[in-house]
Design a protein around this motif. Structure first.
Motif, short mmCIF file in Angstrom:
data_model
loop_
_atom_site.label_atom_id
_atom_site.label_comp_id
_atom_site.label_asym_id
_atom_site.label_seq_id
_atom_site.Cartn_x
_atom_site.Cartn_y
_atom_site.Cartn_z
N GLU A 3 -16.49 65.55 -8.71
CA GLU A 3 -15.51 66.08 -9.64
C GLU A 3 -16.13 66.53 -10.94
OE1 GLU A 3 -11.47 63.73 -8.85
OE2 GLU A 3 -13.16 62.41 -9.32
N SER A 25 -12.82 69.56 -12.95
CA SER A 25 -11.54 70.08 -12.46
C SER A 25 -10.53 70.12 -13.60
CB SER A 25 -11.03 69.19 -11.34
OG SER A 25 -10.88 67.86 -11.81
N THR A 26 -9.48 70.90 -13.37
CA THR A 26 -8.45 71.06 -14.40
C THR A 26 -7.81 69.72 -14.75
OG1 THR A 26 -7.98 73.31 -13.69
CG2 THR A 26 -6.26 72.17 -14.94
N TYR A 27 -7.51 68.91 -13.75
CA TYR A 27 -6.77 67.69 -14.05
C TYR A 27 -7.63 66.68 -14.82
CZ TYR A 27 -8.75 64.40 -10.59
OH TYR A 27 -9.57 63.55 -9.90
N ASN A 30 -8.03 68.75 -18.76
CA ASN A 30 -6.94 69.02 -19.70
C ASN A 30 -6.50 67.77 -20.47
OD1 ASN A 30 -6.92 71.68 -18.99
ND2 ASN A 30 -5.12 71.55 -17.68
N ASN A 32 -7.89 65.57 -22.39
CA ASN A 32 -8.63 64.38 -22.01
C ASN A 32 -9.86 64.24 -22.89
OD1 ASN A 32 -9.24 62.09 -20.58
ND2 ASN A 32 -9.78 63.13 -18.68
N LYS A 79 -13.63 75.19 -16.31
CA LYS A 79 -13.39 74.00 -17.14
C LYS A 79 -14.75 73.38 -17.37
CE LYS A 79 -8.91 74.51 -17.05
NZ LYS A 79 -8.94 75.90 -16.53
N THR A 102 -9.31 59.11 -19.45
CA THR A 102 -7.95 59.41 -19.03
C THR A 102 -7.07 59.86 -20.17
OG1 THR A 102 -7.32 57.10 -19.29
CG2 THR A 102 -8.05 57.79 -17.10
#
Length: 128
Positions: A3, A25-27, A30, A32, A79, A102
């Protein structure tokens, strides 16, 4: 492929520069906290630069302040978090890891236990 994927490590002379890249990755990216840690042989891992991707906030360890710059790139689907390293010293030698927390809290606490995703690392060697 993981990742978080780092690249850009190399062997350089003292005084030189390197730019490390971390693609994620985007998740994970973003809003974070994304950070660069490093670990030298026989030493504990240390956080050297932190960035909150949801705002204009960054933090540097004293050992790299004024020489390293962390930045982010959100264009299109990319990203990326970068670490520009200038005026490198032999003591900067080590394996550099990109890590994602997170939330912004990870940037405030800056403990590696706050970072749940890690890249595989990229080696930086600075010779005198």
């Amino acid at each position: 492929q993981g990742e978080l994927v780092e690249s850009g490590g190399d062997s350089v002379q003292a005084g030189g520069s390197l730019r490390l890249s971390c693609t994620t990755s985007t998740y994970l990216f973003n809003h974070n906290c994304v950070a660069w840690f490093r670990q030298a042989d026989g030493k504990e891992r240390e956080g050297v630069a932190f960035i909150y991707t949801g705002g204009n906030w960054s933090f540097y360890a004293d050992s790299v302040k004024g020489r390293f710059t962390i930045s982010q790139d959100k264009e299109d689907d990319a990203k990326n978090v970068y670490l520009q390293m200038n005026s490198l010293k032999p003591e900067d030698t080590g394996t550099y890891y990109c890590a994602a927390g997170t939330s912004f809290q990870a940037c405030l606490l800056r403990s590696d236990s706050e970072f749940l995703r890690w890249g595989q690392g990229t080696q930086v060697t600075v010779s005198s």
